[in-house]
Design a protein around this motif. Structure first.
Motif: not given
Length: 602
Positions: A562-579
């Motif tokens: 889910f490219p629009s999903s995020q993990m909210f962690g200790s360093t911020g909201a983390l997202m993964l790009d196509s690379e």
């Protein structure tokens, strides 16, 4: 009804529109009957077609991204007598165009016109107006209003539009901080929207482990079984159970535990292991962790051989940029790898399929600052950044995003590392020009004249890239040069990570965005702080990075599927790009009384 068309299209590139309309023969009296050549993409068939057909043509141009044609076609349409419903259709299309080219003020005018025409709107047009209003709220970073608008509308939607709206509600709520979500949820008890806010607050909690997140979402579903988000979990939440069941059982941690980067490596290691023991002590499944000192391997390939012999399923590390670059240049890797730095962007866009890259990239912060300043209504910036590759990279990332949003840069300067920043700041603010004009006038008049130095008035904010010691000198120097009223935004480097009101009082008013680990202390943060002799100090962000590296192992699949999903962690909201590069969005704050104070997201 007539309205304003996008200025970007009618000024400059389309200064000849009035001439085009005169020569294209749009049916006005006195139009020449001699044949005319098509101009700027508008042919005779477009000019002569009926209003419904022209509306369809404009819609087709917008769908195809042909904004130039759509602007000219709208100009033709506005010269016609339109029924109220046709006026609504025209304004809907014009609003779409304004939003597509980031002309939010013009879009707002169109939405106002649509509000006046609402009594004539069909049911479908009412839905279209609400969806565009929500899009305008999103363009203005008013995410709470956008989510509320979409939730109110959701029951009237069907099919793909309903599904897209459902996911967009979630994406809007994910742009609001956890505390704000909880505060608004308390103001909307026992409502569908309030329940949306509760679910979003669960996912925005950076302290939850994967198991705790799954448990909280499951409990929320049981409490609200008929809620749309309980029936169709948004943002990849439906994957949580599968993620928990299939996380790796054996992990290798490849870090420099000796040599020049020893302190960096050990800080990441300690953060990683703190998250590990937290999960273990709560009774959740945890992987076996094996430590490898990257300094002991002349080639990273040898570390992979050892890790595979040990039965490792995932490798976390290395952190050296050359090592990460070497991994990125390979055709494939023997193990899924979460590298803790970034290689250079691949020219071909191809990297090993199982290489993921995660770090504390300053470029992400520059992009976020651009978006934050734009959302705050600022439009023309001055930029101060240090000389050298680091400052240039941050400036390049900022410039790209700021110009993309529609902002302008009055001037930028790269300053040298020295004690006196006054010369660069005076030049940046054009104070020198003011004094030069005074001297010239005095010489011409040959008599004393009153003079008050001034700074330039064509900018409305300053983007500052600086370390704490530099920033503590630059901020007062800006005020000394008559720029004390200009808002100053900075990257997290402006804050040492340790609250010191005596040293940082000169930074009062500076806005910056930083990791939640520092701005929203948790039990885990407190336990790490107490366990480290002398505290985490300047390595605090690296401890947070270690925590998130551990938690990412169970979440990467969700971010990938889910490219629009995020993990909210200790360093911020983390997202993964196509690379497969992980990007961060951090929490925004401002210095008050020499200490960071949280800024509300909405």
């Amino acid at each position: 009804m007539r309205g304003n068309v996008p200025e970007a299209w009618l000024n400059g590139m389309f200064r000849g529109v009035s001439l085009v309309l005169a020569t294209a023969c749009i049916g006005l009296s006195g139009c020449s009957s001699s044949p005319q050549q098509p101009s700027l993409g508008i042919d005779e068939s477009t000019v002569s077609q009926g209003t419904p057909a022209l509306l369809a043509q404009i819609r087709q141009s917008l769908d195809g991204g042909e904004f130039r044609n759509a602007a000219l076609q709208l100009q033709l349409l506005q010269e016609r007598q339109l029924t109220p419903q046709q006026q609504i259709s025209m304004n809907l299309l014009a609003t779409r165009l304004h939003l597509a080219v980031n002309e939010t003020d013009a879009a707002a005018e169109r939405l106002d016109a649509l509000s006046e025409l609402m009594p004539y709107a069909s049911v479908q047009q009412e839905s279209d107006i609400s969806l565009l209003r929500a899009s305008w709220y999103e363009a203005m970073a008013q995410y709470l209003a956008a989510a509320r608008e979409r939730d109110f509308l959701s029951a009237a939607l069907e099919g793909d539009v309903k599904a897209q709206n459902h996911e967009q509600i979630w994406q809007d709520l994910m742009n609001i901080g956890e505390l704000e979500l909880l505060e608004w949820a308390e103001k909307s008890p026992d409502t569908q929207f309030g329940e949306w806010l509760q679910l979003a607050a669960i996912s925005r909690n950076p302290g939850l482990t994967l198991d705790e997140h799954l448990q909280a979402v499951t409990e929320w579903q049981k409490q609200h079984p008929l809620h749309p988000a309980a029936i169709t979990l948004p943002g990849g939440l439906a994957l949580l159970s599968d993620l928990a069941a299939n996380r790796p059982s054996s992990v290798g941690l490849l870090l420099p535990l000796s040599g020049p980067l020893e302190k960096t490596g050990k800080a990441i290691r300690d953060g990683f292991m703190a998250a590990y023991y937290e999960s273990l002590n709560k009774g959740y499944d945890t992987p076996q962790v094996t430590l490898y000192d990257s300094q002991l391997y002349r080639d990273t390939s040898l570390a992979y051989v050892q890790a595979m012999m040990d039965g490792t399923q995932w490798l976390v590390g290395p952190i050296s940029k050359p090592h990460v670059q070497a991994l990125q240049d390979k055709d494939s890797l023997p193990l899924p790898t979460l590298a803790l730095n970034y290689g250079d962007r691949s020219e071909t866009g191809t990297t090993p399929a199982n290489l993921y890259q995660f770090g504390l990239a300053a470029e992400d912060e520059a992009v976020q600052i651009a978006e934050k300043a734009w959302a705050d209504g600022l439009r023309r910036a001055l930029v101060l950044a240090p000389e050298g590759n680091w400052g240039e990279r941050i400036y390049a990332a900022f410039e790209e995003r700021w110009l993309q949003l529609g902002g302008e840069i009055g001037e930028h300067r790269f300053y040298p590392n020295r004690q006196d920043y006054n010369p660069e700041i005076k030049a940046l603010l054009n104070v020198d020009d003011s004094q030069s004009r005074y001297k010239l006038m005095r010489r011409l008049l040959q008599q004393p004249t009153e003079f008050e130095p001034r700074r330039r008035e064509d900018v409305d904010w300053v983007f500052m890239v600086a370390l704490p010691q530099q920033a503590r000198q630059i901020k007062p120097t800006l005020a000394f040069n008559f720029a004390g009223d200009l808002p100053v935004y900075a990257t997290s480097h402006v804050y040492s990570g340790e609250a010191d009101s005596r040293k940082d009082r000169d930074l009062n008013g500076v806005r910056f965005c930083d990791v939640p680990w520092l701005l929203e202390p948790s039990e885990l943060h407190t336990s790490v702080e107490n366990a480290v002799p002398g505290g985490q100090g300047k390595y605090a962000r690296l401890y947070a990075m270690g925590v998130d590296a551990f938690r990412l192992l169970g979440r990467i699949r969700q971010l990938e599927v889910f490219p629009s999903s995020q993990m909210f962690g200790s360093t911020g909201a983390l997202m993964l790009d196509s690379e497969r590069r992980i990007h961060r969005r951090t929490e925004c704050t401002v210095f008050r009384s020499g200490k960071p104070r949280r800024l509300a997201a909405d």
